[in-house]
Design a protein around this motif. Structure first.
Motif, PDB file in Angstrom:
ATOM      1  N   LEU A  35       0.825  -1.204   0.000  1.00  0.00           N
ATOM      2  CA  LEU A  35       0.000   0.000   0.000  1.00  0.00           C
ATOM      3  C   LEU A  35       0.867   1.265   0.000  1.00  0.00           C
ATOM      4  CD1 LEU A  35      -2.816  -1.072   2.474  1.00  0.00           C
ATOM      5  CD2 LEU A  35      -2.908  -1.005  -0.030  1.00  0.00           C
ATOM      6  N   LEU A  36       1.970   1.217   0.711  1.00  0.00           N
ATOM      7  CA  LEU A  36       2.905   2.334   0.705  1.00  0.00           C
ATOM      8  C   LEU A  36       3.495   2.520  -0.697  1.00  0.00           C
ATOM      9  CD1 LEU A  36       4.367   4.517   2.247  1.00  0.00           C
ATOM     10  CD2 LEU A  36       6.013   2.807   3.005  1.00  0.00           C
ATOM     11  N   PHE A  37       3.828   1.426  -1.352  1.00  0.00           N
ATOM     12  CA  PHE A  37       4.309   1.476  -2.732  1.00  0.00           C
ATOM     13  C   PHE A  37       3.253   2.133  -3.625  1.00  0.00           C
ATOM     14  CE2 PHE A  37       4.424  -0.593  -6.936  1.00  0.00           C
ATOM     15  CZ  PHE A  37       5.681  -0.207  -7.365  1.00  0.00           C
ATOM     16  N   GLU A  38       2.004   1.757  -3.435  1.00  0.00           N
ATOM     17  CA  GLU A  38       0.903   2.345  -4.204  1.00  0.00           C
ATOM     18  C   GLU A  38       0.786   3.847  -3.921  1.00  0.00           C
ATOM     19  OE1 GLU A  38      -3.895   1.695  -4.886  1.00  0.00           O
ATOM     20  OE2 GLU A  38      -2.766   0.185  -3.786  1.00  0.00           O
ATOM     21  N   MET A  39       0.959   4.249  -2.653  1.00  0.00           N
ATOM     22  CA  MET A  39       0.928   5.671  -2.300  1.00  0.00           C
ATOM     23  C   MET A  39       2.019   6.431  -3.039  1.00  0.00           C
ATOM     24  SD  MET A  39       0.307   5.646   1.847  1.00  0.00           S
ATOM     25  CE  MET A  39       0.860   7.337   2.061  1.00  0.00           C
ATOM     26  N   ILE A  40       3.209   5.840  -3.117  1.00  0.00           N
ATOM     27  CA  ILE A  40       4.342   6.480  -3.788  1.00  0.00           C
ATOM     28  C   ILE A  40       4.070   6.622  -5.279  1.00  0.00           C
ATOM     29  CG2 ILE A  40       6.778   6.203  -4.435  1.00  0.00           C
ATOM     30  CD1 ILE A  40       7.141   4.785  -1.667  1.00  0.00           C
ATOM     31  N   ILE A  41       3.597   5.561  -5.899  1.00  0.00           N
ATOM     32  CA  ILE A  41       3.361   5.554  -7.346  1.00  0.00           C
ATOM     33  C   ILE A  41       2.223   6.502  -7.725  1.00  0.00           C
ATOM     34  CG2 ILE A  41       2.595   4.122  -9.297  1.00  0.00           C
ATOM     35  CD1 ILE A  41       5.468   3.558  -8.437  1.00  0.00           C
ATOM     36  N   LYS A  42       1.114   6.405  -7.009  1.00  0.00           N
ATOM     37  CA  LYS A  42      -0.071   7.200  -7.350  1.00  0.00           C
ATOM     38  C   LYS A  42      -0.056   8.592  -6.726  1.00  0.00           C
ATOM     39  CE  LYS A  42      -3.244   3.341  -8.044  1.00  0.00           C
ATOM     40  NZ  LYS A  42      -4.508   2.732  -7.581  1.00  0.00           N
ATOM     41  N   LYS A  43       0.880   8.821  -5.786  1.00  0.00           N
ATOM     42  CA  LYS A  43       0.940  10.093  -5.070  1.00  0.00           C
ATOM     43  C   LYS A  43      -0.409  10.423  -4.416  1.00  0.00           C
ATOM     44  CE  LYS A  43       4.549  12.125  -8.036  1.00  0.00           C
ATOM     45  NZ  LYS A  43       5.360  10.997  -8.128  1.00  0.00           N
ATOM     46  N   GLU A  44      -0.972   9.408  -3.762  1.00  0.00           N
ATOM     47  CA  GLU A  44      -2.274   9.558  -3.103  1.00  0.00           C
ATOM     48  C   GLU A  44      -2.118   9.579  -1.593  1.00  0.00           C
ATOM     49  OE1 GLU A  44      -5.065   6.588  -4.405  1.00  0.00           O
ATOM     50  OE2 GLU A  44      -5.300   7.496  -6.367  1.00  0.00           O
ATOM     51  N   ASN A  45      -3.132  10.092  -0.940  1.00  0.00           N
ATOM     52  CA  ASN A  45      -3.263  10.130   0.504  1.00  0.00           C
ATOM     53  C   ASN A  45      -3.478   8.702   1.023  1.00  0.00           C
ATOM     54  OD1 ASN A  45      -5.096  10.194   2.970  1.00  0.00           O
ATOM     55  ND2 ASN A  45      -4.512  12.347   2.794  1.00  0.00           N
ATOM     56  N   TYR A  46      -2.998   8.431   2.243  1.00  0.00           N
ATOM     57  CA  TYR A  46      -3.137   7.092   2.803  1.00  0.00           C
ATOM     58  C   TYR A  46      -4.594   6.646   2.907  1.00  0.00           C
ATOM     59  CZ  TYR A  46      -4.546   8.629   7.478  1.00  0.00           C
ATOM     60  OH  TYR A  46      -5.244   9.151   8.534  1.00  0.00           O
TER      61      TYR A  46
END
Length: 131
Positions: free
Chosen positions: A13-24
């Motif tokens: 999920l952290l990887f997804e946050m980094i890639i998508k630049k989204e809020n947790y």
């Protein structure tokens, strides 16, 4: 609950946050939607821990990244593979803020995640930075 599996979900999920630049919270809500659609097995996952980790990393990103950068030799944060960055942020957060988790456990789990998801040199790189 399975802490190893929980940590792995948190890293993804952290990887997804980094890639998508989204809020947790957006990432957590997406996970809940996917889980209801695909019937993923999240029974062994400690979602309170996952949320605490993602929120904590988001709120302390500059501090965490500063600590990581301090131990990078001849590297810049933006050159690190996103998977490795997610692992480093997760492990560094645990070392700095999760007092009930021994530091060597955070390091070893980071190395194991790097073996599973990173490139060939990722485990040694993760170990060098975290140690």
């Amino acid at each position: 609950m399975n802490r190893k599996k929980t940590r792995e979900v948190a890293m993804k999920l952290l990887f997804e946050m980094i890639i998508k630049k989204e809020n947790y919270m957006d990432i957590i809500n997406n996970l809940k939607e996917i889980n209801s659609e695909e019937d993923m097995d999240l029974d062994d996952i400690d979602m309170k821990y996952v949320i605490r980790i993602l929120k904590g990393i988001q709120e302390n990103e500059k501090l965490i990244d500063g600590k990581i950068e301090k131990y990078l030799s001849n590297w810049k944060l933006n050159r690190i593979a996103k998977v490795d960055l997610a692992i480093l942020r997760l492990s560094t957060y645990e070392i700095l803020f999760e007092n009930e988790i021994p530091k060597n456990v955070s390091i070893n789990e980071g190395i194991e995640l790097a073996k599973k998801y990173g490139e060939d040199k990722s485990p040694a790189f993760i170990n060098a930075v975290l140690d």
